[in-house]
Design a protein around this motif. Sequence first.
Motif, PDB file in Angstrom:
ATOM      1  N   ALA A 157       0.843  -1.191   0.000  1.00 51.53           N
ATOM      2  CA  ALA A 157       0.000   0.000   0.000  1.00 51.53           C
ATOM      3  C   ALA A 157       0.888   1.254   0.000  1.00 51.53           C
ATOM      4  O   ALA A 157       0.640   2.215  -0.742  1.00 51.53           O
ATOM      5  N   PHE A 158       1.955   1.239   0.806  1.00 61.26           N
ATOM      6  CA  PHE A 158       2.902   2.360   0.844  1.00 61.26           C
ATOM      7  C   PHE A 158       3.565   2.525  -0.526  1.00 61.26           C
ATOM      8  O   PHE A 158       3.679   3.636  -1.060  1.00 61.26           O
ATOM      9  N   ALA A 159       4.001   1.411  -1.110  1.00 61.59           N
ATOM     10  CA  ALA A 159       4.704   1.476  -2.399  1.00 61.59           C
ATOM     11  C   ALA A 159       3.795   2.094  -3.467  1.00 61.59           C
ATOM     12  O   ALA A 159       4.230   2.937  -4.258  1.00 61.59           O
ATOM     13  N   LYS A 160       2.526   1.692  -3.474  1.00 63.93           N
ATOM     14  CA  LYS A 160       1.606   2.240  -4.482  1.00 63.93           C
ATOM     15  C   LYS A 160       1.391   3.738  -4.250  1.00 63.93           C
ATOM     16  O   LYS A 160       1.325   4.517  -5.194  1.00 63.93           O
ATOM     17  N   ASP A 161       1.318   4.132  -2.996  1.00 68.91           N
ATOM     18  CA  ASP A 161       1.130   5.544  -2.670  1.00 68.91           C
ATOM     19  C   ASP A 161       2.321   6.374  -3.163  1.00 68.91           C
ATOM     20  O   ASP A 161       2.149   7.433  -3.772  1.00 68.91           O
ATOM     21  N   VAL A 162       3.516   5.853  -2.932  1.00 70.53           N
ATOM     22  CA  VAL A 162       4.723   6.547  -3.382  1.00 70.53           C
ATOM     23  C   VAL A 162       4.740   6.623  -4.914  1.00 70.53           C
ATOM     24  O   VAL A 162       5.027   7.679  -5.500  1.00 70.53           O
ATOM     25  N   MET A 163       4.397   5.510  -5.568  1.00 72.99           N
ATOM     26  CA  MET A 163       4.418   5.503  -7.041  1.00 72.99           C
ATOM     27  C   MET A 163       3.423   6.514  -7.591  1.00 72.99           C
ATOM     28  O   MET A 163       3.724   7.239  -8.542  1.00 72.99           O
TER      29      MET A 163
ATOM     30  N   ILE B  40       5.060   7.516 -11.186  1.00 79.97           N
ATOM     31  CA  ILE B  40       5.706   6.317 -11.750  1.00 79.97           C
ATOM     32  C   ILE B  40       4.623   5.434 -12.378  1.00 79.97           C
ATOM     33  O   ILE B  40       3.587   5.189 -11.749  1.00 79.97           O
ATOM     34  N   PRO B  41       4.838   4.973 -13.623  1.00 78.23           N
ATOM     35  CA  PRO B  41       3.799   4.142 -14.252  1.00 78.23           C
ATOM     36  C   PRO B  41       3.572   2.840 -13.489  1.00 78.23           C
ATOM     37  O   PRO B  41       4.508   2.104 -13.208  1.00 78.23           O
ATOM     38  N   THR B  42       2.299   2.578 -13.130  1.00 74.79           N
ATOM     39  CA  THR B  42       1.943   1.358 -12.385  1.00 74.79           C
ATOM     40  C   THR B  42       0.458   1.081 -12.591  1.00 74.79           C
ATOM     41  O   THR B  42      -0.280   1.949 -13.073  1.00 74.79           O
ATOM     42  N   ALA B  43      -0.013  -0.114 -12.222  1.00 72.23           N
ATOM     43  CA  ALA B  43      -1.414  -0.485 -12.431  1.00 72.23           C
ATOM     44  C   ALA B  43      -2.348   0.331 -11.543  1.00 72.23           C
ATOM     45  O   ALA B  43      -2.006   0.657 -10.401  1.00 72.23           O
ATOM     46  N   ALA B  44      -3.574   0.639 -12.069  1.00 72.32           N
ATOM     47  CA  ALA B  44      -4.602   1.284 -11.248  1.00 72.32           C
ATOM     48  C   ALA B  44      -4.903   0.358 -10.066  1.00 72.32           C
ATOM     49  O   ALA B  44      -4.838  -0.869 -10.203  1.00 72.32           O
ATOM     50  N   PHE B  45      -5.224   0.943  -8.914  1.00 76.76           N
ATOM     51  CA  PHE B  45      -5.348   0.108  -7.714  1.00 76.76           C
ATOM     52  C   PHE B  45      -6.324   0.683  -6.695  1.00 76.76           C
ATOM     53  O   PHE B  45      -6.734   1.848  -6.800  1.00 76.76           O
TER      54      PHE B  45
ATOM     55  N   LEU C 283      17.921  -1.856  -4.986  1.00 74.64           N
ATOM     56  CA  LEU C 283      16.498  -1.711  -5.297  1.00 74.64           C
ATOM     57  C   LEU C 283      16.169  -2.677  -6.425  1.00 74.64           C
ATOM     58  O   LEU C 283      16.888  -2.748  -7.425  1.00 74.64           O
ATOM     59  N   TYR C 284      15.085  -3.390  -6.238  1.00 70.41           N
ATOM     60  CA  TYR C 284      14.609  -4.379  -7.207  1.00 70.41           C
ATOM     61  C   TYR C 284      13.316  -3.817  -7.772  1.00 70.41           C
ATOM     62  O   TYR C 284      12.373  -3.565  -7.018  1.00 70.41           O
ATOM     63  N   VAL C 285      13.295  -3.577  -9.051  1.00 76.51           N
ATOM     64  CA  VAL C 285      12.099  -3.020  -9.690  1.00 76.51           C
ATOM     65  C   VAL C 285      11.457  -4.121 -10.528  1.00 76.51           C
ATOM     66  O   VAL C 285      12.007  -4.532 -11.552  1.00 76.51           O
ATOM     67  N   GLY C 286      10.302  -4.618 -10.082  1.00 75.32           N
ATOM     68  CA  GLY C 286       9.563  -5.631 -10.848  1.00 75.32           C
ATOM     69  C   GLY C 286       8.708  -4.917 -11.883  1.00 75.32           C
ATOM     70  O   GLY C 286       7.973  -3.987 -11.554  1.00 75.32           O
ATOM     71  N   LEU C 287       8.813  -5.338 -13.138  1.00 76.72           N
ATOM     72  CA  LEU C 287       8.194  -4.580 -14.232  1.00 76.72           C
ATOM     73  C   LEU C 287       7.345  -5.451 -15.140  1.00 76.72           C
ATOM     74  O   LEU C 287       7.643  -6.638 -15.335  1.00 76.72           O
ATOM     75  N   MET C 288       6.330  -4.831 -15.727  1.00 77.29           N
ATOM     76  CA  MET C 288       5.625  -5.421 -16.856  1.00 77.29           C
ATOM     77  C   MET C 288       5.944  -4.500 -18.031  1.00 77.29           C
ATOM     78  O   MET C 288       5.729  -3.293 -17.947  1.00 77.29           O
ATOM     79  N   TRP C 289       6.491  -5.080 -19.106  1.00 76.34           N
ATOM     80  CA  TRP C 289       6.916  -4.253 -20.238  1.00 76.34           C
ATOM     81  C   TRP C 289       5.962  -4.485 -21.404  1.00 76.34           C
ATOM     82  O   TRP C 289       5.753  -5.615 -21.818  1.00 76.34           O
ATOM     83  N   SER C 290       5.353  -3.396 -21.891  1.00 81.52           N
ATOM     84  CA  SER C 290       4.447  -3.514 -23.042  1.00 81.52           C
ATOM     85  C   SER C 290       4.904  -2.540 -24.122  1.00 81.52           C
ATOM     86  O   SER C 290       5.933  -1.875 -23.980  1.00 81.52           O
ATOM     87  N   ASP C 291       4.093  -2.407 -25.192  1.00 77.28           N
ATOM     88  CA  ASP C 291       4.418  -1.448 -26.264  1.00 77.28           C
ATOM     89  C   ASP C 291       4.587  -0.042 -25.702  1.00 77.28           C
ATOM     90  O   ASP C 291       5.299   0.788 -26.253  1.00 77.28           O
ATOM     91  N   LYS C 292       3.898   0.222 -24.576  1.00 72.87           N
ATOM     92  CA  LYS C 292       3.953   1.578 -23.997  1.00 72.87           C
ATOM     93  C   LYS C 292       5.162   1.754 -23.088  1.00 72.87           C
ATOM     94  O   LYS C 292       5.358   2.811 -22.511  1.00 72.87           O
ATOM     95  N   GLY C 293       5.947   0.700 -22.910  1.00 71.03           N
ATOM     96  CA  GLY C 293       7.114   0.800 -22.031  1.00 71.03           C
ATOM     97  C   GLY C 293       6.849   0.104 -20.706  1.00 71.03           C
ATOM     98  O   GLY C 293       5.964  -0.744 -20.611  1.00 71.03           O
ATOM     99  N   PRO C 294       7.610   0.478 -19.668  1.00 71.74           N
ATOM    100  CA  PRO C 294       7.521  -0.261 -18.403  1.00 71.74           C
ATOM    101  C   PRO C 294       6.402   0.228 -17.487  1.00 71.74           C
ATOM    102  O   PRO C 294       6.076   1.414 -17.464  1.00 71.74           O
ATOM    103  N   SER C 295       5.832  -0.703 -16.733  1.00 73.62           N
ATOM    104  CA  SER C 295       4.909  -0.367 -15.662  1.00 73.62           C
ATOM    105  C   SER C 295       5.368  -1.166 -14.434  1.00 73.62           C
ATOM    106  O   SER C 295       5.702  -2.350 -14.555  1.00 73.62           O
ATOM    107  N   VAL C 296       5.401  -0.517 -13.277  1.00 71.12           N
ATOM    108  CA  VAL C 296       5.981  -1.185 -12.102  1.00 71.12           C
ATOM    109  C   VAL C 296       4.966  -2.126 -11.452  1.00 71.12           C
ATOM    110  O   VAL C 296       3.852  -1.729 -11.116  1.00 71.12           O
TER     111      VAL C 296
END
Length: 434
Positions: free
Chosen positions: A105-111, A116-121, A271-284
């Motif tokens: 929850a903290f990580a999503k708040d910071v993102m 920072i690109p990340t999934a809606a939550f 720091l370990y950044v877990g990513l999903m990479w699509s045509d639009k680039g990275p999302s955390v």
Amino acid sequence: MKVLLVGSGAREHALAWKLRQSKLVDDLLIWPGSAAMDALGSRLPMGLDAGMADVARLARNQGVDFVVVGPEQPLADGFADACAELKLPCFGPVAAAAQLESSKAFAKDVMQAAGIPTAAFAVVQGETACRQKAEQFLANSGGAVIKASGLASGKGVFVCQKQADIDEGIERLYRSGMAKSAETVVIEEVLVGRECSFFVFLGEGQPTPLGFAVDHKRLKDGDQGPNTGGMGCYTPVPWLPADAGDTVMKKVVQPLLVELKKRGMTYNGCLYVGLMWSDKGPSVVEFNVRLGDPEAEVLAVHDQRDWAQLIAAKVGLLDDNREFESAAAQNAGASVCVVLASPCYPYGEGVPQKFEVPREVFQNKGDVAQVFAAAVREEQGRLLTGRGRILTVVSHGKDFVEARRHAYATIKKIAAHWSGVQYRHDIGSVLVEG
Ligand code: AMP
Ligand code: GLY
């Protein structure tokens, strides 16, 4: 220098092996360590139930120059804070910054705050709200990811494509020992793309990227079966754009550091950044405040640099000297690692079986693969396995075909007598087929 390494898993076995190769390290202490690591360093005489402050104090009294923390739990428990109080340099963030992993929850708040690109939550508490929100995401976007906000050893995430997945995820979260980690739950939309992770050493001076790796989180071949802590990985990642590392630094790491600073935090550690990479680039997908396991193993073998030097610079003990960083930075070629897990992994069902690990597997005498271990114990001079992900077999080759051949040749020998051992046969196979 004298170094204390904290941890006992295969990741720490790889870190111990890597640190021992440095000219800088002439003495390695390990806490709690494991029977597999005894050949690489001596164990700090401190029980498993010791407080963080006690371990840090003993390390300082023993003349340790700096500490390297492998796993997330001691960081969440304030190990780096205890070191800071004693002015003992520690590679690993203080507990406030370690929330990037210990609180999703903290990580999503910071993102969100950092752009920072990340999934809606959404963040929810309690089973009823969790179910409602997950069903809402499923209805609106065709999927939902349910995540325990707290630490859950990689087992608290459920990617749901249908109602039955939500039912199962909720059952696991609230009724199989994860209730504490699931006091707060993050519900997310399902991201589409290819998954990979990026690693960077942070601290004094400029960040030092280690590059990308791809882990295989599902237990079985073809990405089937339950999510695990990771069953094997490969590095580098040939399907990423050439400037992928710069993109992640610019879109993720730099804004993250700025946001943490605004919140009064500095970040020191991997720091370990877990990513999903699509045509639009990275999302955390996630942040972790440590190296991955088994990513650490594959990176430690693949990366030619002296990690002790890099780390000593990050904790302020060496000038941020670029010379040792740029020279022979990364191996050419390719590396893969494959995890061998006990028959009952990941949920602990079934009767755990003991397997004796021949010590020779760790003594890479010019062999084609390096082996690291977790969850082994010594009984009357024999190394016996416990439960979980046990051995990680890592190999390097001029390309992925060769790296895979080396790894699976070693595995074949080890697995021949290990009844029920689980491992994936397809690590890195997509890179060599068609
Ligand atoms: P995490 O612990 O957050 O990395 O989640 C574990 C695994 O679940 C990830 O490695 C992904 O494979 C998957 N996952 C997590 N979040 C998402 C998401 N938003 N969309 C798709 N897959 C996800
Ligand atoms: N291999 C995934 C992790 O370390 O979290």
